[in-house]
Scaffold this active site. Structure first.
Site, PDB file in Angstrom:
ATOM      1  N   ASP A   1       0.822  -1.250   0.056  1.00 32.57           N
ATOM      2  CA  ASP A   1      -0.083  -0.029  -0.012  1.00 32.57           C
ATOM      3  C   ASP A   1       0.745   1.233  -0.108  1.00 32.57           C
ATOM      4  O   ASP A   1       0.411   2.238  -0.471  1.00 32.57           O
ATOM      5  CB  ASP A   1      -0.791   0.032   1.306  1.00 32.57           C
ATOM      6  CG  ASP A   1      -1.887   1.311   1.118  1.00 32.57           C
ATOM      7  OD1 ASP A   1      -2.466   1.640   0.287  1.00 32.57           O
ATOM      8  OD2 ASP A   1      -1.963   1.741   2.537  1.00 32.57           O
TER       9      ASP A   1
ATOM     10  N   ASP B   1      -6.800   3.519  -3.196  1.00 27.37           N
ATOM     11  CA  ASP B   1      -5.913   3.401  -2.042  1.00 27.37           C
ATOM     12  C   ASP B   1      -6.679   3.589  -0.714  1.00 27.37           C
ATOM     13  O   ASP B   1      -6.949   2.638   0.017  1.00 27.37           O
ATOM     14  CB  ASP B   1      -4.691   4.343  -2.139  1.00 27.37           C
ATOM     15  CG  ASP B   1      -3.754   4.200  -1.016  1.00 27.37           C
ATOM     16  OD1 ASP B   1      -3.839   4.441   0.069  1.00 27.37           O
ATOM     17  OD2 ASP B   1      -2.754   3.822  -1.278  1.00 27.37           O
ATOM     18  N   HIS B   2      -7.357   4.752  -0.624  1.00 28.61           N
ATOM     19  CA  HIS B   2      -8.352   5.047   0.393  1.00 28.61           C
ATOM     20  C   HIS B   2      -9.485   4.020   0.501  1.00 28.61           C
ATOM     21  O   HIS B   2      -9.936   3.591   1.782  1.00 28.61           O
ATOM     22  CB  HIS B   2      -8.826   6.576   0.395  1.00 28.61           C
ATOM     23  CG  HIS B   2      -7.799   7.340   0.329  1.00 28.61           C
ATOM     24  ND1 HIS B   2      -6.711   7.321   1.346  1.00 28.61           N
ATOM     25  CD2 HIS B   2      -7.628   8.729  -0.038  1.00 28.61           C
ATOM     26  CE1 HIS B   2      -5.798   8.407   1.256  1.00 28.61           C
ATOM     27  NE2 HIS B   2      -6.461   9.148   0.296  1.00 28.61           N
TER      28      HIS B   2
END
Length: 419
Positions: A135, A156-157
């Site tokens: 990540d 990503d979030h």
């Protein structure tokens, strides 16, 4: 007279090539059918929201305690990543490892009430470390391959919001906190609330603010818990000398205290006003309204947990919290999309159907057994979350003219991929 070529007359290598070609054609057909099925789903984003998503630029502030040290490791690690690997592929592989090991731990600890084999704790720690590393380098890989896009931040979030659910519950399982169901309930729900508050603050101010102790430090704390459990699974049931308080209760209290402190800091930043007109949010809307989705979820979860006549929280602690965790992930994803597209939040979301159905079932004296009902709740909300996330990714990919898990690799890496 020549005889026609028959399949059995051909060489083995030619047959293998034909089989591979047929498999590729079937794969391509399956991919196209899946894409068309997703495109036929009801639209999630408007044309204006897609345009604003395209214009979005990532903004953050603050450096966590461990980041300066970990940056060097992540810069070294990303150099081993082939240029043809898409950044989002790194994130999803890490998330799959994280979820897989966490679910295994949940199953083996019987709702966070029992100990399990030491190797399961170790693999859970490894799964979280892999997720953290992959990540962390996805953005660097995007810059190396010149494939940065708003989709990367959104993806990503979104993965972080899912990981937060499984990691928090798995940590409680590692210390067997299920023997104190309400303590585990508040540890998990307040952790979800703290994560939501971070993105609430981002929706208001327009930038993600990191504290000295943030997600990286929290992940290392979880890894430490897993490693202690690996060495001594029974450690957490022992009492602290002189205090006569079990170590697992200390872990729960530290979790609750840190999440309350983090939430307080983010709400304090929200109270100062937003970056929009008249101190409104990025979308020009009320800075208070984002409290509604998470407030409703916490209310429904607490009502269902407290008034269950079959004591579902006590009997099926991990499953119960996982159901509400998936709802949390969905409403957090909606908030992230609202921030990046500078759009308002809706009062209603289909994610609330599960929590409301649980309360209705309790009101009518459990028409359906609550344990069975929880599985329906979980399956529906997993579908609802996946449907929303997949549709958002598909619409944004089509609008930007890119693929989610595939990129065109550059001939050589872009130098110095910074954080």
């Amino acid at each position: 007279m020549t005889t026609p070529n028959r399949p059995f007359d051909r060489s083995p290598s030619a047959l293998i090539r034909d089989n591979i070609q047929q498999l590729k054609e079937k794969r391509d057909k399956l991919q196209n059918n899946a894409k068309e099925a997703v495109r036929r789903m009801p639209e999630v984003l408007t044309e204006q929201e897609l345009k604003r998503l395209k214009e979005h630029k990532y903004a953050s502030e603050g450096i966590t305690l461990f980041d300066p040290f970990m940056q060097e490791f992540w810069k070294w690690l990303v150099e081993f990543c082939p240029l043809w690997v898409a950044p989002n592929l790194l994130t999803i592989v890490g998330l799959a490892l994280n979820i897989g090991t966490s679910v295994l731990l949940m199953i083996e600890t019987n709702g966070a009430k029992e100990q399990c084999s030491s190797w399961i704790y170790f693999f859970t720690a490894l799964g979280l470390f892999f997720y953290q590393s992959l990540d962390a380098i996805d953005g660097k890989q995007a810059r190396r391959t010149n494939s940065q896009s708003p989709l990367g931040e959104l993806f990503d979030h979104g993965c972080d919001s899912v990981s937060a659910v499984f990691v928090t519950i798995a940590c409680c399982c590692a210390v067997q906190l299920g023997v104190y169901p309400w303590l585990m309930y508040f540890s998990c729900m307040l952790s979800f609330f703290a994560f939501y508050c971070a993105h609430w603050q981002t929706y208001v101010s327009g930038k993600l603010v990191f504290g000295k102790l943030d997600c990286t430090e929290a992940q290392f704390s979880f890894i430490t818990v897993y490693m202690i459990s690996t060495l001594s699974p029974s450690f957490w049931s022992k009492s602290i000398p002189y205090l006569q308080v079990e170590y697992r209760i200390l872990v729960a209290l530290l979790t609750i205290g840190s999440t309350i402190w983090s939430s307080f800091n983010n709400i304090r930043l929200v109270s100062r006003g937003g970056c929009g007109r008249n101190f409104s949010s990025v979308a020009g809307t009320s800075i208070i309204f984002p409290a509604w989705p998470i407030g409703l979820l916490l209310f429904l979860a607490t009502i269902a947990s407290n008034y269950s006549t079959s004591h579902v929280l006590e009997e099926h602690t991990s499953l119960h919290l996982l159901c509400y965790g998936i709802v949390f992930s969905k409403i957090t994803n909606r908030l992230i999309v609202a921030h990046m597209s500078r759009s308002s939040l809706n009062k209603w979301d289909t994610a609330y159907i599960g929590p409301l159905a649980v309360c209705i079932n309790q009101y009518f004296n459990l028409l359906i057994d609550e344990h069975v009902f929880l599985w329906f709740f979980l399956l529906y909300n997993l579908y609802d979350l996946l449907r929303y996330n997949v549709k958002v990714c598909q619409e944004l990919c089509d609008f930007l003219g890119i693929h989610c898990f595939r990129i065109k690799p550059p001939t050589e890496p872009i130098k110095n991929p910074q954080h």
